[in-house]
Scaffold this active site. Structure first.
Site, PDB file in Angstrom:
ATOM      1  CD  GLU A  37       8.977  -0.644   0.624  1.00 34.08           C
ATOM      2  OE1 GLU A  37       9.801   0.245   0.301  1.00 34.08           O
ATOM      3  OE2 GLU A  37       8.242  -1.207  -0.184  1.00 34.08           O
ATOM      4  CG  ASP A  71      12.424  -1.530  -1.610  1.00 36.08           C
ATOM      5  OD1 ASP A  71      13.452  -1.322  -0.947  1.00 36.08           O
ATOM      6  OD2 ASP A  71      11.789  -2.599  -1.596  1.00 36.08           O
ATOM      7  CG  ASP A 119       9.153  -0.802  -5.292  1.00 37.39           C
ATOM      8  OD1 ASP A 119       8.855   0.004  -4.379  1.00 37.39           O
ATOM      9  OD2 ASP A 119       9.253  -2.018  -5.111  1.00 37.39           O
ATOM     10  CG  ASP A 170       4.212  -1.630  -3.005  1.00 39.25           C
ATOM     11  OD1 ASP A 170       3.173  -1.021  -3.360  1.00 39.25           O
ATOM     12  OD2 ASP A 170       4.310  -2.865  -2.977  1.00 39.25           O
TER      13      ASP A 170
END
Ligand code: 0RA
Length: 684
Positions: free
Chosen positions: A448, A521, A523, A525
């Site tokens: 990403e 990641d 998280d 996103d």
């Protein structure tokens, strides 16, 4: 009962086979409950619940209560007839004891209510008993309360009457054996969703699930069972009761979508010994959601009932559309796929003798189900369409649209392909390819953002590992149409890098990497991008998932330094375990839990130093925070990394989440993102 009479064996001989049977269950639990992981553990609950549900389906019970109690006890209570406790003259044991201690005894004592049982799920209470350190059965019947207790499947004593009771019903409490299961922590939400589904399938049945594990409740004593509801009123609980049965399920399933017609189609009818129940409604979407059940078991791989359903639906809609002129003479028939677009349907069949197929026994094989569903649906759906012309018009209109879109998409795709937009298109500039041209040893890491891309590029083994960075915000790819999706530069890059082309010219032989590793990641996103990629793969590159080519990287969550020793851990549980040895030292430092301070989205790396314990914990928020060497050691090095193989289930989950993220309903999307922001980490 006939089967019992045939068994002339003495009590002693019976007891021996019983023990052998239960030993077999303990030796090879997987054979009986699938796994000894979370699914297997919860299977115990389904087994016990199924017996109570069957009692309800027979019309003898309308209330079932499942309670999670402290010390890993699960209690399932119903208000049915109660399992008979009187001692059988020939076998010299009660039905209760037989049901609880003899393998496959479940269905034998059934009267009317016991016609339905299904394969793996029908293995019964004895299996649960064998895998429980303790099980207590409590029967309210004939004015009394009767109990019997067992340990690892063996009775501790004969059935005894412990009091009087005006009630009737059965209460089973069991404690799964910790030495058998990887974990004995029950997942309340998992139980809630399974039992919600069951409530839809048996209309008029009330099901309550209570989480009473916290809050100072004591484990129950026999006799407590029916009187505890008020005591548990402060515990988290859910109650399901659906008068509408499958109709309610359709409404629930369509809660994030816009139905395109008002009335839900519903039919319940028996045909040649097969009970058929179908509910359906079309929504403003292009994917289909069709849930098939056989004897209340979810058949994820479909089978004969689905085949019958699809042919009947296609034929009936074509006939009706022709008749009323929605389909003109010049136009060709709807295909099966055309009538599936936007369809939300539940098909439930019940058969006395059921046959499953497939690897996981989740495909219905019974041939009679096909014709039964076909006949029932054809008749009732044509009347529905006659009687509800507005609904009929909307449905036919939708299918016509699907047909046109199919042709347009094909034309668009053909032109994309003709222009050579994908096949033979040069590899994207963003791709840092590997040197090897041998796909079997090549790996593609999808990361990403450019910064993580840079780190991965430095850390990789450039001979076999390629890196493709995708930009953070690619979620605005609208809708799932192939041609629209391919309009996105990001997606085009990915498709070209894969090398297989797409659609009709898809060729798995041309796959350029036999491991495609999604490394986003931990998280929100990251979870979005992963969902998008998984959905894309699930919808358009399914053979890559089926072939086991898709993986999810598991970067570490923490780096723990204990003196000179460096440890990377991948979950909070592991972190706690690692720190646990030094718990005393760490606890002296109030800031020892860095999690408490780290806010979602914060850029800084929280660090905790404990000089006394010399424990230093660093939490990684994204791949960009891990340096190239560490990334290699923990996430990329084939010798040391952990990869999660993506299964069709993962793809299906992503597909569902994708619908919520991309769907019309902004508020549900928001609430989904909020409630899942913290859990979105590793559990896709
Ligand atoms: C066989 C016969 C009868 C009841 C049951 C089984 C029964 C089993 C379970 C398991 C969980 N809950 C249950 N409730 C009932 C009753 C036969 C009769 O009374 O005529």
């Amino acid at each position: 009962m006939a089967e019992n009479k045939e068994k002339k064996s003495s009590y002693g001989a019976d007891a021996i086979t019983v023990l052998e049977g239960l030993e077999a269950v303990r030796r090879r639990p997987g054979m009986y409950i699938g796994t000894t992981g979370t699914d297997g553990l919860h299977h115990l609950v389904w087994e016990i619940f199924d017996n109570s549900r069957d009692e309800a389906m027979g019309g003898f019970a309308d209330d079932i209560e499942v309670v999670l109690l402290p010390e890993n006890i699960v209690r399932v209570a119903d208000n049915g007839r109660g399992i008979p406790v009187d001692v059988h003259k020939q076998t010299k044991v009660s039905a209760l004891e037989t049901v609880m201690t003899v393998l496959h005894a479940g269905g034998k004592f059934g009267g009317e209510g016991y016609k339905v049982s299904g394969g793996l799920h029908g293995v019964g209470a004895a299996v649960v008993n064998a895998l429980s350190t303790k099980l207590v059965a409590e029967v309210h019947r004939d004015g009394g309360v009767h109990t019997q207790e067992y340990a690892i499947g063996k009775k501790k004593a004969a059935v005894k009457k412990v009091g009087s009771s005006k009630l009737h019903g059965t209460v089973i409490s069991f404690t799964p054996d910790k030495t058998i299961f990887n974990s004995t922590d029950f997942d309340f939400q998992k139980i809630v969703s399974h039992l919600r589904e069951q409530a839809y399938l048996v209309k008029g049945l009330r099901i309550t699930i209570i989480d009473a594990r916290e809050g100072g409740i004591e484990a129950p004593k026999p006799g407590d069972a029916f009187y505890m509801r008020s005591e548990l009123s402060h515990c988290p609980s859910e109650t399901f009761y659906f008068e509408g049965g499958l109709r309610s399920l359709i409404s629930f399933q369509n809660r994030y979508h816009k139905p395109i017609h008002k009335n839900i189609f519903y039919i319940e009818k028996e045909q040649d010994g097969v009970a058929v129940e179908v509910a359906l409604q079309y929504v403003d979407d292009i994917s289909a959601r069709v849930l098939p059940f056989a004897n209340n078991i979810y058949t994820s791989e479909g089978g004969t009932h689905i085949t019958g359903f699809k042919t009947s639906l296609t034929r009936t809609l074509n006939a009706h559309a022709r008749k009323v002129g929605s389909l003109r003479e010049s136009e060709e028939n709807f295909t099966g796929d055309d009538v599936l677009e936007g369809l939300s349907a539940v098909i439930s069949v019940k058969l006395p003798e059921i046959q499953f197929e497939g690897q996981t026994k989740s495909k219905l094989g019974s041939v009679e189900a096909r014709a039964a569903v076909d006949a029932v649906l054809a008749e009732s759906l044509s009347s529905f369409l006659e009687e509800n012309p507005d609904d009929a018009k909307a449905i036919a209109g939708k299918a016509v649209l699907a047909m046109k879109a199919r042709k347009a998409a094909k034309a668009a795709k053909d032109s994309i392909l003709r222009k050579g937009a994908l096949e033979g298109m040069t590899l994207p500039g963003k791709l840092a390819d590997c040197q090897s041209k041998d796909a079997s040893e090549s790996e593609l890491f999808i990361v990403e953002g450019d910064s993580a891309g840079g780190t991965a590029k430095t850390g990789r083994d450039r001979r076999t590992q390629a890196i493709l960075p995708l930009r953070g915000k690619i979620l605005n790819v609208e809708r799932a149409r192939l041609d629209k999706m391919l309009a996105s530069e990001q997606i085009k890059n990915l498709v070209v890098a894969l090398g297989t082309a797409i659609g009709e010219t898809f060729n798995i032989e041309k796959l350029r990497y036999h491991k495609v590793i999604i490394a986003t990641d931990a998280d929100v996103d990251g979870a979005h991008i992963r969902t998008l990629i998984l959905t894309l793969l699930y919808r358009h590159f399914r053979p890559l998932i089926d072939g086991g080519y898709i993986y999810i990287a598991q970067p570490p969550l923490y780096k723990i330094k204990k003196g000179k020793e460096i440890l990377y851990v991948y979950s909070d549980a592991e972190k706690n375990a690692a720190v646990g040895d030094n718990a005393d030292d760490v606890l002296e430092d109030a800031a020892a839990d860095p999690e408490a301070e780290v806010e979602e989205g914060e850029e800084v790396v929280e660090e905790t130093k404990n000089k006394k314990a010399r424990i230093h914990i660093q939490r990684y928020k994204g791949l960009g925070e891990i340096n190239a060497d560490e990334l290699w050691e923990t996430t990329m090095d084939p010798e040391r990394r952990v990869l999660k193989l993506v299964t069709v289930d993962d793809g299906q989950d992503a597909d569902r989440v994708f619908d919520i993220l991309m769907g019309e309903d902004v508020s549900s999307r928001k609430s989904f993102i909020q409630t899942n922001a913290k859990t979105a980490n590793l559990d896709i």
